[in-house]
Enzyme design. Structure first.
Site, PDB file in Angstrom:
ATOM      1  N   SER A   2       0.833  -1.190   0.000  1.00 53.90           N
ATOM      2  CA  SER A   2       0.000   0.000   0.000  1.00 53.90           C
ATOM      3  C   SER A   2       0.880   1.258   0.000  1.00 53.90           C
ATOM      4  O   SER A   2       1.726   1.403  -0.873  1.00 53.90           O
ATOM      5  CB  SER A   2      -0.958  -0.050   1.202  1.00 53.90           C
ATOM      6  OG  SER A   2      -1.989   0.885   1.077  1.00 53.90           O
ATOM      7  N   ASP A  25      -8.791  -4.259  -6.118  1.00 49.07           N
ATOM      8  CA  ASP A  25      -8.317  -3.494  -4.959  1.00 49.07           C
ATOM      9  C   ASP A  25      -9.111  -2.192  -4.817  1.00 49.07           C
ATOM     10  O   ASP A  25      -9.149  -1.385  -5.738  1.00 49.07           O
ATOM     11  CB  ASP A  25      -6.827  -3.178  -5.126  1.00 49.07           C
ATOM     12  CG  ASP A  25      -6.165  -2.773  -3.821  1.00 49.07           C
ATOM     13  OD1 ASP A  25      -6.755  -1.954  -3.085  1.00 49.07           O
ATOM     14  OD2 ASP A  25      -5.058  -3.261  -3.540  1.00 49.07           O
ATOM     15  N   HIS A  65      -7.458  -5.698  -0.714  1.00 50.12           N
ATOM     16  CA  HIS A  65      -6.322  -4.785  -0.757  1.00 50.12           C
ATOM     17  C   HIS A  65      -5.031  -5.587  -0.654  1.00 50.12           C
ATOM     18  O   HIS A  65      -4.658  -6.060   0.411  1.00 50.12           O
ATOM     19  CB  HIS A  65      -6.436  -3.803   0.413  1.00 50.12           C
ATOM     20  CG  HIS A  65      -5.453  -2.682   0.384  1.00 50.12           C
ATOM     21  ND1 HIS A  65      -5.122  -1.981  -0.757  1.00 50.12           N
ATOM     22  CD2 HIS A  65      -4.722  -2.112   1.392  1.00 50.12           C
ATOM     23  CE1 HIS A  65      -4.245  -1.043  -0.470  1.00 50.12           C
ATOM     24  NE2 HIS A  65      -3.985  -1.111   0.824  1.00 50.12           N
TER      25      HIS A  65
END
Length: 515
Positions: free
Chosen positions: A228, A454, A484
């Site tokens: 991320s 995602d 995610h």
């Protein structure tokens, strides 16, 4: 969160001295090692996490009995003045399970946010990286401004309870004025309580900390696993120190070419896609979907629930009620992983009957609130790092102009994410740039993984990152999945490609697709 996009671990995107800004723009900081490289880390048993890290007990041993060890590294508060004041950077590691002869070095993790504590997150998922531990020490850290690394402090727990209950999708002039006033008050508390640290929590600062970490860990190269926001941090590191990059993997990739506004709009589309996929999954099962008869019915009923909560909250976790904001936040949190979809189904079903406990628990998780009512500093750090990084300062009037486009992107999350853009208004520190520089000419291959489902870091960002890193550097891999990230899905194809590169140096073919 009511005043900005969800964290990038959750997703979306720091003024330093002229020297730091110049180096960030130009790259190529490989000519000499940075300050304080001669310090020796003293590894000891890990204490229980601090309140700022999320609290709880000391990390449990890994399967097989290996203990986690913690240490503190000294880093300059201001990298433009490396001989000035220092701060502590909290580290954690699990030593390799393999033979010393097979050990490659340390594998440093950043799990995103920005604002997430690596000291608490790595032990929580350590067993998932058992294969990688056969040749690496697993290492993570609290980035500066986070947890025990000069953690940013803004409002206290009681104030945060009120702040996270506010109406983050205002409908009239009075509500809009109140939201802007609340943001200004929160940002003022950050300056009052952490003003000395605020100018020094940029991603470029954290990248320099990682290079110092590489040195004190005794590694010639930084082997890295970024997830991320950790992909943005990794990209900035590769830009600043291309010749120091070892084997690196970016998973759930932030688009480095976007402004903060474009990132928020991308998240609106991403969370809407995830909601659509949730509705399709629920209504396609053999048993009836308890939250709607058709895909559209599911979304219509959720929209009605949120509309009703705007004027009449329901019972949450007493004494707090489930507001429209808390429910939206909880729904967003549940879309980060397909594993959370059953909780979303149950939470919606109960909320339709007037019980908002599950959705509020999900919202609390997003905001870093523990069952004891204490907050970690994830949201304070998230705001501080984003506002120090991102140059844009969006006004109420600007957001009002952009609302139609956000609503088109997502009828459910559009307002929520658009109004989040005012989060850096009246911030005490000037933002650094419109978007990060991740060009890394001369770096070795970096595996960049995008997940087609995602919500927080939409799939398109992986290709943009691979291109921005430069020809021969970014190696794109696609995972056709939900949630995610990709490696934590346990997909055999993804894990095989990542493990093959990190453990054996086998670069996957760019364009590889895993289903």
């Amino acid at each position: 969160m009511p005043t900005q996009s969800p964290p990038r671990t959750t997703a979306v995107a720091a003024t330093a001295a002229l020297l730091v800004a110049t180096l960030a723009a130009c790259g190529g900081s490989d000519s000499k090692d940075e300050a304080l490289p001669d310090q020796k880390l003293s590894w000891k048993d890990c204490p229980a996490p601090s309140a700022a890290e999320g609290g709880g007990g000391a990390p449990s041993p890994l399967p097989g009995g290996a203990e986690w060890q913690c240490a503190t590294m000294k880093a300059p508060l201001d990298w433009a003045d490396p001989k000035g004041d220092t701060i502590d950077i909290a580290l954690i590691r699990a030593e390799t399970s393999g033979d010393d002869d097979d050990r490659i070095g340390s594998l440093v993790f950043n799990f995103g946010g920005p604002g997430g504590s690596g000291v608490t997150t790595l032990p929580a998922f350590g067993a998932d990286y058992a294969k990688l531990r056969t040749r690496y020490d697993l290492v993570s850290f609290d980035p500066r401004g986070v947890g025990r690394s000069a953690g940013i402090k803004c409002e206290d727990d009681e104030q945060l309870d009120e702040y996270f209950q506010q109406d983050s999708t205002p409908d009239d002039d009075a509500e809009k004025k109140k939201l802007v006033e609340n943001v200004k008050s929160f940002n003022g508390a950050c300056e009052k309580n952490s003003g000395k640290t605020l100018p020094h929590v940029r991603t470029t600062d954290a990248a320099r900390d990682m290079d110092l970490m590489r040195q004190v860990l005794g590694d010639d190269k930084l082997h890295y696993f970024g997830i991320s926001y950790g992909t943005e941090l990794g990209g900035v590191y590769a830009h600043l120190f291309p010749k120091k990059v070892g084997r690196a993997v970016f998973d759930a990739v932030v688009d480095p070419t976007q402004t903060a506004e474009q990132g928020s709009l991308g998240q609106a589309k991403g969370f809407q896609l995830a909601l659509d996929n949730f509705a399709k999954d629920c209504t396609s099962k053999v048993t009836d979907c308890p939250v709607g008869d058709t895909e559209q019915d599911v979304k219509d009923k959720i929209a009605k629930l949120l509309d009703d909560l705007d004027s009449k909250p329901i019972t949450g976790l007493p004494p707090r009620e489930l507001t429209q904001t808390a429910a939206t936040n909880g729904i967003a949190q549940s879309l980060y992983s397909k594993d959370f979809w059953p909780y979303l189904t149950q939470g919606l079903e109960e909320a339709y009957d007037g019980d908002g406990k599950i959705l509020m628990s999900l919202s609390d998780s997003m905001n870093g609130r523990g069952e004891d009512g204490e907050y970690s500093n994830i949201q304070a750090a998230n705001v501080s790092i984003n506002c120090a990084d991102d140059k844009a300062r969006y006004t109420r009037e600007y957001v009002e102009q952009k609302l139609p486009g956000f609503r088109e992107a997502s009828p459910l999350f559009g307002d929520y994410l658009a109004w989040g853009m005012v989060g850096c208004t009246d911030w005490a520190v000037e933002g650094q740039a419109d978007h990060p520089n991740v060009g890394a000419e001369g770096a070795p291959p970096i595996v960049v993984i995008g997940n087609t489902g995602d919500p927080a870091t939409p799939y398109e960002g992986a290709r943009k990152m691979a291109q921005a890193l430069g020809k021969g550097v970014g190696v794109e891999l696609t995972y056709k999945g939900q949630g995610h990230g990709a490696y934590d899905s346990k997909n055999a194809c993804v894990r095989g490609a990542v493990n093959g590169y990190l453990l054996d140096g086998t670069v996957p073919k760019t364009g590889t697709v895993c289903g």
